[in-house]
Design a protein around this motif. Structure first.
Motif, mmCIF file in Angstrom:
data_model
loop_
_atom_site.group_PDB
_atom_site.id
_atom_site.type_symbol
_atom_site.label_atom_id
_atom_site.label_comp_id
_atom_site.label_asym_id
_atom_site.label_seq_id
_atom_site.Cartn_x
_atom_site.Cartn_y
_atom_site.Cartn_z
ATOM 1 N N ALA A 39 0.836 -1.190 0.000
ATOM 2 C CA ALA A 39 0.000 0.000 0.000
ATOM 3 C C ALA A 39 0.875 1.245 0.000
ATOM 4 N N GLY A 40 0.334 2.305 -0.519
ATOM 5 C CA GLY A 40 1.086 3.552 -0.498
ATOM 6 C C GLY A 40 1.995 3.719 -1.692
ATOM 7 N N LEU A 41 2.002 2.731 -2.554
ATOM 8 C CA LEU A 41 2.778 2.888 -3.779
ATOM 9 C C LEU A 41 1.847 3.294 -4.908
ATOM 10 N N PRO A 42 1.873 4.545 -5.284
ATOM 11 C CA PRO A 42 0.986 4.950 -6.367
ATOM 12 C C PRO A 42 1.407 4.268 -7.657
ATOM 13 N N SER A 43 0.432 3.761 -8.364
ATOM 14 C CA SER A 43 0.806 3.174 -9.654
ATOM 15 C C SER A 43 1.041 4.339 -10.603
ATOM 16 N N GLY A 44 2.072 4.206 -11.395
ATOM 17 C CA GLY A 44 2.476 5.330 -12.248
ATOM 18 C C GLY A 44 1.359 5.765 -13.176
ATOM 19 N N GLU A 45 1.050 7.045 -13.124
ATOM 20 C CA GLU A 45 -0.042 7.536 -13.979
ATOM 21 C C GLU A 45 0.362 7.431 -15.436
ATOM 22 N N GLU A 46 1.655 7.639 -15.621
ATOM 23 C CA GLU A 46 2.175 7.607 -16.983
ATOM 24 C C GLU A 46 1.874 6.264 -17.641
ATOM 25 N N ASP A 47 2.006 5.224 -16.823
ATOM 26 C CA ASP A 47 1.803 3.877 -17.337
ATOM 27 C C ASP A 47 0.406 3.705 -17.916
ATOM 28 N N GLU A 48 -0.551 4.316 -17.245
ATOM 29 C CA GLU A 48 -1.930 4.100 -17.670
ATOM 30 C C GLU A 48 -2.194 4.675 -19.049
ATOM 31 N N GLN A 49 -1.360 5.643 -19.404
ATOM 32 C CA GLN A 49 -1.563 6.238 -20.724
ATOM 33 C C GLN A 49 -1.061 5.320 -21.833
ATOM 34 N N ARG A 50 -0.162 4.440 -21.476
ATOM 35 C CA ARG A 50 0.378 3.525 -22.473
ATOM 36 C C ARG A 50 -0.676 2.517 -22.885
ATOM 37 N N GLU A 51 -0.773 2.341 -24.179
ATOM 38 C CA GLU A 51 -1.770 1.368 -24.604
ATOM 39 C C GLU A 51 -1.307 -0.037 -24.210
ATOM 40 N N GLN A 52 -2.232 -0.854 -23.916
ATOM 41 C CA GLN A 52 -2.004 -2.256 -23.586
ATOM 42 C C GLN A 52 -1.049 -2.458 -22.423
ATOM 43 N N TRP A 53 -0.901 -1.450 -21.634
ATOM 44 C CA TRP A 53 -0.012 -1.604 -20.484
ATOM 45 C C TRP A 53 -0.685 -2.485 -19.456
ATOM 46 N N ASP A 54 0.060 -3.443 -18.973
ATOM 47 C CA ASP A 54 -0.531 -4.354 -18.009
ATOM 48 C C ASP A 54 -0.654 -3.688 -16.655
ATOM 49 N N GLU A 55 -1.637 -4.118 -15.930
ATOM 50 C CA GLU A 55 -1.803 -3.653 -14.561
ATOM 51 C C GLU A 55 -0.564 -4.018 -13.750
ATOM 52 N N VAL A 56 -0.174 -5.253 -13.899
ATOM 53 C CA VAL A 56 1.001 -5.710 -13.188
ATOM 54 C C VAL A 56 2.059 -6.084 -14.209
ATOM 55 N N ASP A 57 2.997 -5.204 -14.410
ATOM 56 C CA ASP A 57 4.073 -5.515 -15.337
ATOM 57 C C ASP A 57 5.348 -5.672 -14.526
ATOM 58 N N ASP A 58 5.833 -6.891 -14.505
ATOM 59 C CA ASP A 58 6.949 -7.167 -13.604
ATOM 60 C C ASP A 58 8.300 -7.180 -14.314
ATOM 61 N N THR A 59 8.354 -6.610 -15.516
ATOM 62 C CA THR A 59 9.633 -6.549 -16.204
ATOM 63 C C THR A 59 10.503 -5.490 -15.527
ATOM 64 N N LEU A 60 11.777 -5.791 -15.366
ATOM 65 C CA LEU A 60 12.627 -4.882 -14.610
ATOM 66 C C LEU A 60 13.325 -3.835 -15.464
ATOM 67 N N PHE A 61 13.220 -3.965 -16.791
ATOM 68 C CA PHE A 61 13.744 -2.883 -17.620
ATOM 69 C C PHE A 61 12.565 -2.184 -18.277
ATOM 70 N N ASN A 62 12.841 -1.115 -18.994
ATOM 71 C CA ASN A 62 11.755 -0.349 -19.610
ATOM 72 C C ASN A 62 11.472 -0.925 -20.989
ATOM 73 N N ARG A 63 10.508 -1.824 -21.035
ATOM 74 C CA ARG A 63 10.262 -2.554 -22.282
ATOM 75 C C ARG A 63 9.599 -1.678 -23.336
ATOM 76 N N THR A 64 8.875 -0.672 -22.918
ATOM 77 C CA THR A 64 8.282 0.245 -23.900
ATOM 78 C C THR A 64 9.388 1.046 -24.587
ATOM 79 N N ALA A 65 10.295 1.563 -23.760
ATOM 80 C CA ALA A 65 11.370 2.381 -24.322
ATOM 81 C C ALA A 65 12.244 1.559 -25.261
ATOM 82 N N LEU A 66 12.534 0.336 -24.896
ATOM 83 C CA LEU A 66 13.372 -0.487 -25.775
ATOM 84 C C LEU A 66 12.697 -0.689 -27.136
ATOM 85 N N GLN A 67 11.385 -0.910 -27.114
ATOM 86 C CA GLN A 67 10.669 -1.065 -28.385
ATOM 87 C C GLN A 67 10.745 0.221 -29.204
#
Lengths: 340, 517
Positions: free
Chosen positions: B346-374
């Motif tokens: 609790a207390g960890l705001p989910s990144g608002e930026e993420d929500e703007q990304r299309e098809q972004w998963d609610e729980v994305d457990d990748t440790l690097f920035n997979r959007t940026a790499l694409q």
């Protein structure tokens, strides 16, 4: 990776046209006249490799094989079979190795990026057992390409393999000169770590506490000069990890780099232990924020962990956003440890 | 691509602290070029120009490689592998006629004494051996002329053993260098072809561990030191320190931490896990996974570098590290690093930026920035004339085409060891050997129990349902790839099932299938 083969302008005739090669039967590469995905070879290259295959088939090891393999190597230095066969030929005919090394001096500069050039040199050095002139040669070729991976690992191999005090003697000055040219050259930082910590303890360096202090001072001064230099921060971490020293040992040094101002005015005292960020420093430095967070986390306790989390949060949201996922991972892991 | 339109958020140049050096100068030059490839908000979605890349690949395959590829004459199986595995990534198969031509070409590079060379008449070498076997996994088949039955496994094993060094490492070829690329290639080949034995891999995990540098990534090799070497010993190449004792320390890495070597070392480490407990000497070799993770994430370039990966600290981003670094994250999970934000505190705001990304998963457990790499691959990695590349304004080539596509795949999909799949394979196992003619290795140096473990660990990797994130929409999707082999899971399963004499239970995935198109 593919790079254009340098065209050799040696104007010697094709092997197929030379009478002294008449006794060799050239072997074309493919029996099938139409293989898939052919490479468009130059006539010169096709000629030389046809004769090479012919030679390999008969197993001939002779003076002329040296000429043939050199022709191939000049056209394609990555032709490892030509190198391999050349090496076996050198041994078989007991060719003079100083001549071979001289040729290698030339080829190394032309084909700096190929594995084989450097490995062949290594094989020769194991035969001659004379590493003396090598360091100077390596230093020269680093002037052409200061981060060449093969060149650096060759230097490290040479030092470790011969493990001769005379060879080691000048290494710190050498690294320092390389870092003065480019303090961001990570290969040079790695070399320093290799020399100081990882290759054994040499005479005159047995007092490890003094060595650690010397290295800490060295890296701090370099961070002070250029704070946003991940190579130097990694070196600092390396010193502490290798010597099992807590990160908190350098907390006073790190703190100003994680702040936002270059506040050199608070005191006129020069603290040699803790050189401040240069006046041009772009602060805060994310490597320092990360370092400070690591100190907090390792010190432990709820308060320190929360301080670490605030720092990671600032990296995730502001100072190092590309690694947001990683910083959030660190936060989760730290929270787990607090709960446990 | 938007050259001059305003970018979504002006990315910060890498700070230089007002102190210019050769590294910061080339860095700034690269950033200036990449800046022109950063899209603006007004830009349309990025498109993977599959057609153009296929044309590039097909042209090489059918018409041939231009003269500058002469430098790859000793890597001909690689040219084929890079090409055909790029086909697989792009969900395209090859027609039977060309498949056969490819099989024939690969088999002509098999050395009479085992292993594969860079071409006919070339010496055997571990790297083209990997490329040949993996290409055969895609285009080959059992039976006469199919390649699989014509691989001489006994001789290949003998070739492998002839390269073995007393410190657990391997030469890449006779009289050649030691490095972890070769070890990776050897272990993949041996895993695929049921050739792994404790004898073969004795000491190898310790060697790999010794290549980890203080930065966390891995170097090309390490230097062994031996106790009790006679002072007068001629230091010739054939010197074997078999009688001398290998010292645990010092054992310094040669060269700095590097993306390519790190991928190879890490994959090798994972492939060796089934043997780790059997390592002689009792002491288990260790690597520092936390440091490794830190080093890997630090290789991702910042926003101004479009999130591409670099291969070493303070070097430039390059499309091929999309795979060597981006692809290596999959191994961390096998080593117990779990990025999953399950039950995020609790207390960890989910990144608002993420929500703007299309098809972004609610729980994305990748440790690097997979959007940026694409984004790096799609905006900077694609050459306008087809094929993919290191960075603009460079030309495309076969190597970068595959490793950009593989990196794209690693960013789009999540492939991880699945316990459910491992159990399925475990239960379906039967104690029998391959029916490959004359293929039985000197009457098992390897107990069935170990073979079973190798088999099930290698094939337990599965694509996570719902774990994919495809930037630019479904048309940009490339196939998932097996993190250890860089083959589709279908191709890895096909080859391994054949050589281990097993039949695999069907994968119970919903929806899209990996593998052939």
């Amino acid at each position: 990776m593919p790079s254009p083969a340098s065209s050799s302008d040696t104007s010697s005739a094709l092997y197929a046209e030379r009478p002294e090669w008449k006794d060799v039967t050239p072997l074309p590469q493919y029996e099938d006249a139409n293989p898939i995905a052919p490479i468009f070879y130059s006539e010169e290259y096709k000629d030389a490799t046809d004769y090479f295959r012919g030679i390999v088939k008969t197993g001939e090891k002779s003076e002329r094989v040296l000429e043939l393999t050199e022709s191939i190597i000049r056209l394609n230095p990555a032709h490892y079979s030509a190198w391999q066969y050349r090496y076996e030929t050198l041994l078989a005919i007991k060719a003079p190795l100083d001549v071979e090394l001289k040729l290698m001096d030339e080829l190394a500069v032309s084909f700096l990026k190929t594995y084989q050039v450097w490995h062949h040199r290594r094989l020769l050095l194991m035969l001659t057992g004379n590493p003396g002139p090598e360091l100077k040669f390596i230093t020269e070729s680093l002037k052409v390409d200061a981060k060449n991976y093969h060149t650096w690992s060759y230097r490290q191999w040479l030092l470790a393999f011969f493990n001769d005090d005379d060879l080691w003697a000048g290494e710190l000055d050498f690294v320092d000169a390389m870092l003065v040219q480019d303090v961001r050259n990570n290969s040079a930082w790695h070399h320093r770590f290799f020399v100081v910590f990882q290759s054994g303890v040499r005479e005159g360096e047995t007092e490890r506490g003094r060595i650690v202090r010397r290295e800490l001072t060295y890296v701090k001064q370099n961070i002070s000069l250029v704070p946003n230099n991940p190579s130097a921060w990694n070196y600092l971490r390396g010193i502490l990890d290798f010597n099992n020293l807590p990160y908190s040992r350098v907390e006073d040094f790190v703190r100003p780099y994680a702040g936002t101002t270059t506040d050199g005015s608070t005191t006129d005292l020069v603290d040699l232990e803790n050189p401040p960020p240069s006046t041009n420093a772009q602060l805060p430095c994310s490597a320092a924020i990360e370092f400070l967070a690591d100190i907090h986390e390792k010190e432990g306790g709820k308060d320190r962990v929360l301080q670490a989390i605030a720092l990671w949060r600032s990296l995730a949201d502001e100072h190092d956003t590309i690694r947001k996922k990683y910083w959030e991972y660190r936060i989760r892991e730290a929270l787990k440890s607090v709960k446990e | 691509m938007a050259a001059s339109s305003p970018s979504r958020r002006a990315p910060r140049p890498t700070p230089t602290d007002g102190f210019s050096t050769p590294s910061s100068i080339t860095q700034a030059e690269t950033e200036a070029i990449l800046l022109q490839h950063i899209p603006s908000d007004a830009d349309p979605k990025p498109i993977l120009t599959k057609q153009a890349h296929m044309q590039f690949l097909v042209r090489n395959l059918v018409q041939g490689f231009p003269a500058r590829y002469m430098s790859q004459d000793a890597s001909q199986p690689w040219l084929l592998f890079w090409t055909i595995q790029s086909f697989s990534a792009l969900q395209v198969g090859l027609d039977p006629g060309n498949k056969q031509r490819m099989i024939d070409k690969i088999m002509s590079a098999q050395h009479p004494d085992g292993g594969f060379g860079g071409g006919p008449g070339q010496a055997a070498h571990l790297l083209p051996t990997y490329a040949s076997v993996c290409a055969l996994a895609i285009v080959g088949r059992p039976g006469p002329g199919g390649g699989w039955d014509q691989i001489d496994r006994k001789k290949m094993y003998r070739f492998f053993m002839s390269l073995k060094q007393p410190d657990g490492s391997f030469l890449v070829a006779h009289h050649a260098e030691v490095d972890v690329r070769g070890i990776y290639c050897l272990l993949v080949t041996a895993t695929l072809l049921d050739l792994l034995t404790p004898e073969l891999v004795a000491g190898t995990a310790s060697f790999i561990a010794s290549c980890q540098t203080y930065e966390g990534g891995f170097a090309s090799a390490s230097q062994p030191y031996y106790a009790a070497i006679p002072a007068q010993s001629p230091a010739g190449e054939d010197f074997h320190a078999k009688s001398a004792r290998l010292l645990e320390t010092p054992r310094p890495p040669l060269g700095e931490a590097h993306g390519g070597y790190t991928f190879c070392a890490l994959a090798a480490w994972v492939l060796l896990l089934p043997f780790r407990e059997a390592e002689a000497g009792g002491r288990l070799p260790q690597i520092d996974v936390g440091k490794l993770l830190r080093w890997l994430v630090m290789m991702q370039g910042s926003e101004i570098e479009l999130g591409g990966f670099k291969g070493r600290t303070n070097k430039l981003v390059d499309g091929c590290y999309s795979w060597w670094c981006g692809g290596a994250f999959a191994f961390l999970e096998a080593l117990g690093v779990n990025g999953a934000a399950e039950g995020a505190p609790a207390g960890l705001p989910s990144g608002e930026e993420d929500e703007q990304r299309e098809q972004w998963d609610e729980v994305d457990d990748t440790l690097f920035n997979r959007t940026a790499l694409q984004e790096y691959i799609l905006y900077a990695g694609q050459h306008p004339a087809g094929g993919l590349r290191d960075k603009p304004p460079k030309n495309a080539d076969s190597y970068h085409t595959l490793y950009c596509l593989s990196g794209l795949s690693a960013a789009q999909h999540r492939v991880s060891p699945s316990e459910a799949r491992r159990m399925q394979i475990h239960e379906a196992w039967v104690n029998r050997r391959s029916s490959v003619p004359g293929a039985v290795l000197s009457e098992s140096k390897l107990p069935d129990q170990t073979r079973r473990k190798v088999f099930e660990e290698a094939l337990a990797w599965a694509e996570d349902e719902g774990g994919s994130l495809v930037l630019g929409g479904a048309d940009n999707r490339v196939n998932a790839t097996h993190p250890l082999f860089n083959l589709t899971i279908t191709h890895a399963e096909g080859l391994m099932a054949y050589f281990y004499g097993q039949s695999l239970p069907p994968r119970t995935r919903l929806g899209k299938s990996t593998g052939k198109a």
